[in-house]
Design a protein around this motif. Structure first.
Motif, PDB file in Angstrom:
ATOM      1  N   PHE A   1       0.847  -1.192   0.000  1.00 42.42           N
ATOM      2  CA  PHE A   1       0.000   0.000   0.000  1.00 42.42           C
ATOM      3  C   PHE A   1       0.884   1.245   0.000  1.00 42.42           C
ATOM      4  CE2 PHE A   1      -3.226   2.801   2.293  1.00 42.42           C
ATOM      5  CZ  PHE A   1      -4.010   2.966   1.164  1.00 42.42           C
ATOM      6  N   ASP A   2       0.612   2.163  -0.901  1.00 45.46           N
ATOM      7  CA  ASP A   2       1.441   3.357  -1.047  1.00 45.46           C
ATOM      8  C   ASP A   2       0.555   4.561  -1.318  1.00 45.46           C
ATOM      9  OD1 ASP A   2       0.632   2.517  -3.618  1.00 45.46           O
ATOM     10  OD2 ASP A   2       2.278   3.622  -4.553  1.00 45.46           O
ATOM     11  N   GLU A   3       1.174   5.725  -1.320  1.00 50.15           N
ATOM     12  CA  GLU A   3       0.478   6.932  -1.759  1.00 50.15           C
ATOM     13  C   GLU A   3       1.107   7.408  -3.054  1.00 50.15           C
ATOM     14  OE1 GLU A   3      -0.440  11.609  -0.685  1.00 50.15           O
ATOM     15  OE2 GLU A   3       0.722  10.406   0.733  1.00 50.15           O
ATOM     16  N   CYS A   4       0.285   7.525  -4.075  1.00 46.29           N
ATOM     17  CA  CYS A   4       0.741   8.043  -5.365  1.00 46.29           C
ATOM     18  C   CYS A   4       0.555   9.557  -5.369  1.00 46.29           C
ATOM     19  CB  CYS A   4      -0.061   7.401  -6.492  1.00 46.29           C
ATOM     20  SG  CYS A   4       0.353   8.005  -8.140  1.00 46.29           S
ATOM     21  N   THR A   5       1.651  10.289  -5.470  1.00 46.75           N
ATOM     22  CA  THR A   5       1.565  11.753  -5.439  1.00 46.75           C
ATOM     23  C   THR A   5       1.191  12.310  -6.814  1.00 46.75           C
ATOM     24  OG1 THR A   5       3.959  11.816  -5.795  1.00 46.75           O
ATOM     25  CG2 THR A   5       3.175  12.064  -3.535  1.00 46.75           C
ATOM     26  N   PRO A   6       0.538  13.471  -6.848  1.00 48.41           N
ATOM     27  CA  PRO A   6       0.160  14.073  -8.130  1.00 48.41           C
ATOM     28  C   PRO A   6       1.352  14.760  -8.789  1.00 48.41           C
ATOM     29  CG  PRO A   6      -0.495  15.511  -6.339  1.00 48.41           C
ATOM     30  CD  PRO A   6       0.072  14.268  -5.694  1.00 48.41           C
TER      31      PRO A   6
ATOM     32  N   THR B   1       4.874   6.360   2.775  1.00 47.98           N
ATOM     33  CA  THR B   1       4.841   5.133   1.971  1.00 47.98           C
ATOM     34  C   THR B   1       5.834   4.108   2.497  1.00 47.98           C
ATOM     35  OG1 THR B   1       3.985   6.136  -0.078  1.00 47.98           O
ATOM     36  CG2 THR B   1       5.392   4.204  -0.318  1.00 47.98           C
ATOM     37  N   HIS B   2       7.013   4.564   2.931  1.00 52.44           N
ATOM     38  CA  HIS B   2       8.007   3.648   3.494  1.00 52.44           C
ATOM     39  C   HIS B   2       7.520   3.047   4.816  1.00 52.44           C
ATOM     40  CE1 HIS B   2      11.455   5.876   1.176  1.00 52.44           C
ATOM     41  NE2 HIS B   2      10.642   5.188   0.378  1.00 52.44           N
ATOM     42  N   ARG B   3       6.905   3.879   5.645  1.00 50.13           N
ATOM     43  CA  ARG B   3       6.379   3.358   6.910  1.00 50.13           C
ATOM     44  C   ARG B   3       5.240   2.373   6.652  1.00 50.13           C
ATOM     45  NH1 ARG B   3       7.107   8.876   8.208  1.00 50.13           N
ATOM     46  NH2 ARG B   3       4.860   9.316   8.026  1.00 50.13           N
ATOM     47  N   TRP B   4       4.406   2.693   5.680  1.00 46.64           N
ATOM     48  CA  TRP B   4       3.336   1.769   5.311  1.00 46.64           C
ATOM     49  C   TRP B   4       3.918   0.457   4.780  1.00 46.64           C
ATOM     50  CZ3 TRP B   4      -0.712   5.251   2.296  1.00 46.64           C
ATOM     51  CH2 TRP B   4      -1.389   6.055   3.222  1.00 46.64           C
ATOM     52  N   LEU B   5       5.011   0.545   4.030  1.00 44.02           N
ATOM     53  CA  LEU B   5       5.658  -0.670   3.529  1.00 44.02           C
ATOM     54  C   LEU B   5       6.080  -1.575   4.681  1.00 44.02           C
ATOM     55  CD1 LEU B   5       6.979  -2.540   1.452  1.00 44.02           C
ATOM     56  CD2 LEU B   5       8.995  -1.026   1.511  1.00 44.02           C
TER      57      LEU B   5
ATOM     58  N   PHE C   1       5.467  -7.013  -3.758  1.00 48.77           N
ATOM     59  CA  PHE C   1       6.376  -6.023  -4.339  1.00 48.77           C
ATOM     60  C   PHE C   1       6.183  -4.685  -3.620  1.00 48.77           C
ATOM     61  CE2 PHE C   1       7.196  -7.447  -9.027  1.00 48.77           C
ATOM     62  CZ  PHE C   1       7.455  -8.739  -8.608  1.00 48.77           C
ATOM     63  N   PRO C   2       7.235  -4.058  -3.115  1.00 54.58           N
ATOM     64  CA  PRO C   2       7.138  -2.670  -2.630  1.00 54.58           C
ATOM     65  C   PRO C   2       7.192  -1.691  -3.797  1.00 54.58           C
ATOM     66  CG  PRO C   2       9.341  -3.504  -2.290  1.00 54.58           C
ATOM     67  CD  PRO C   2       8.560  -4.630  -2.904  1.00 54.58           C
ATOM     68  N   ILE C   3       6.868  -0.423  -3.508  1.00 53.06           N
ATOM     69  CA  ILE C   3       6.755   0.589  -4.567  1.00 53.06           C
ATOM     70  C   ILE C   3       7.627   1.797  -4.249  1.00 53.06           C
ATOM     71  CG2 ILE C   3       5.172   2.080  -5.848  1.00 53.06           C
ATOM     72  CD1 ILE C   3       2.909   0.143  -5.082  1.00 53.06           C
ATOM     73  N   VAL C   4       8.470   2.166  -5.198  1.00 51.87           N
ATOM     74  CA  VAL C   4       9.300   3.369  -5.086  1.00 51.87           C
ATOM     75  C   VAL C   4       8.439   4.596  -5.380  1.00 51.87           C
ATOM     76  CG1 VAL C   4      11.287   4.622  -6.023  1.00 51.87           C
ATOM     77  CG2 VAL C   4      11.373   2.117  -5.797  1.00 51.87           C
ATOM     78  N   GLN C   5       8.534   5.628  -4.523  1.00 49.35           N
ATOM     79  CA  GLN C   5       7.862   6.896  -4.771  1.00 49.35           C
ATOM     80  C   GLN C   5       8.908   8.023  -4.751  1.00 49.35           C
ATOM     81  OE1 GLN C   5       4.918   7.543  -5.843  1.00 49.35           O
ATOM     82  NE2 GLN C   5       3.824   5.612  -5.529  1.00 49.35           N
ATOM     83  N   GLY C   6       8.442   9.286  -4.650  1.00 43.85           N
ATOM     84  CA  GLY C   6       9.375  10.406  -4.650  1.00 43.85           C
ATOM     85  C   GLY C   6       9.121  11.451  -5.707  1.00 43.85           C
ATOM     86  N   SER C   7       7.968  11.338  -6.399  1.00 43.01           N
ATOM     87  CA  SER C   7       7.586  12.303  -7.427  1.00 43.01           C
ATOM     88  C   SER C   7       8.700  12.436  -8.477  1.00 43.01           C
ATOM     89  CB  SER C   7       7.242  13.654  -6.788  1.00 43.01           C
ATOM     90  OG  SER C   7       6.692  14.539  -7.730  1.00 43.01           O
TER      91      SER C   7
END
Length: 377
Positions: A145-150, A165-169, A191-197
């Protein structure tokens, strides 16, 4: 799950490999048709298997949770049996739908409260219950579960969102590892998800965090949300330089045929996108020679095959003029024909890319294909 690297291209970072799960082998690079609500729109499972022939398709956690609901899927024996699909399935986390429901959701550390787009009822997603929902759906590959930023996204917001997102991971991994067992007799893989806009330093930091998690595969999220293609490629390059080579890399929600080839060249193995099916329903056909708007009057008396390459049977079974006619009179068959064509083309494209990676001339072939496909016919 096992991932094997079979070949690397000499002129790029493209790779050919294979992923083996309990539902079979996935040859990479691969495109996954999107089956949002237990169906790839407009296509029978028989056509999907025989004519398009993907090793894996994608289901949507948010939509399946709302309809038909996981209690129904559990009684059916999981999504595979419910929709009569005996190959691999990947489910996304619901994070993108949370992003798209910006006006109807509230994000907290615990999780996300959101309003259903169907009936306005309120629901709450947490890392833990998203693991449970995907367990009940029964996909072979499930997403953290992650947050997808706009896009565009303020740096401070992107940074805070990435850390969340990392804490949720961490919570996803804890729950998935210690508190769940597969329901249907086969293994599930997280699978984890990389974020960071589109911030290089955040992408680098996120990729390092995800790589350290040691998962069997890794995903790149938060791209293809409106940013220029050059930004997408730049972020993918940064991330792939950090994610381990011996694990599959999945770029979520991408993209056009050109996007896919360019990201294969950067070392991505897995893709999904609604574009081939959604654009098909609007009359846009993708081909190796460029894109066709079949609604244009120029095709009214063009009785040549839809596509001389004959990738799927519809390409030579019907003419451009006939397909245009079906769209003009709003016949459902037109959308079905276009959907089979587009999905067939996408699968042909990644499989042809694989052949050229193995042959060692992918970079040259890719440059030629990008020029050809960038035309409007």
């Amino acid at each position: 799950m096992k991932f094997s690297l079979l070949a690397k291209d000499q002129g790029s970072k493209a790779r050919a490999g294979s992923i083996t799960t309990d539902h079979g082998v996935i040859e990479t690079p691969i495109f996954m048709p999107v089956g949002t609500v237990a169906t790839v729109k407009g296509v029978h499972q028989r056509e999907l298997k025989q004519d398009i022939n993907p090793d894996i398709i994608l289901g949507n956690t948010y939509h399946l949770y709302l309809r038909p609901e996981t209690k129904v899927l559990r009684q059916a024996g999981g999504l595979h049996k419910f929709m009569n699909w005996d190959r691999n399935i990947l489910t996304d986390s619901g994070g993108y739908q949370v992003y798209s429901l910006a006006a109807n959701r509230k994000i907290k550390e615990e999780g996300v409260k959101f309003k259903s787009h169907i009936d306005g009822s309120y629901h709450f997603f947490t890392p833990e219950n998203v693991m449970e929902i995907q367990r009940e759906i029964g996909a072979d590959i499930i997403m953290a579960f992650d947050e997808c930023t706009p896009y565009p996204c303020d740096y401070t917001y992107a940074k805070n969102s990435m850390h969340r997102t990392h804490r949720w991971l961490d919570r996803c991994i804890e729950h998935f590892t210690n508190k769940t067992q597969p329901l249907y007799g086969y293994e599930q893989n997280l699978f984890p998800i990389v974020q960071g806009s589109t911030y290089k330093d955040l992408r680098k930091q996120s990729a390092e965090y995800i790589a350290e998690a040691g998962a069997v595969g890794n995903a790149i999220g938060g791209l293809s949300v409106g940013e220029p293609a050059e930004e997408m490629y730049a972020m993918t390059e940064v991330v792939n330089a950090i994610l381990p080579e011996d694990k599959p890399r999945y770029l979520m929600g991408v993209g056009t045929p050109i996007n896919i080839l360019e990201n294969i060249a950067l070392g991505v193995d897995m893709f999904d996108c609604v574009m081939p099916t959604r654009n098909a329903r609007n009359g846009m056909l993708f081909t190796a020679e460029g894109t066709i708007n079949i609604k244009n009057k120029k095709w009214e008396t063009d009785f040549s095959p839809i596509d001389d390459m004959n990738i799927t049977w519809v390409d030579t079974e019907y003419s451009k003029a006939y397909l245009r006619h079906l769209f003009k009179v709003n016949e459902l068959l037109g959308k079905q024909i276009a959907t089979i064509h587009n999905l067939g083309f996408y699968l042909w494209l990644v499989r042809e890319a694989r052949k050229h990676i193995i042959a060692g001339d992918f970079a040259v072939w890719k440059s030629k294909m990008v020029k050809q496909m960038d035309k409007r016919l």
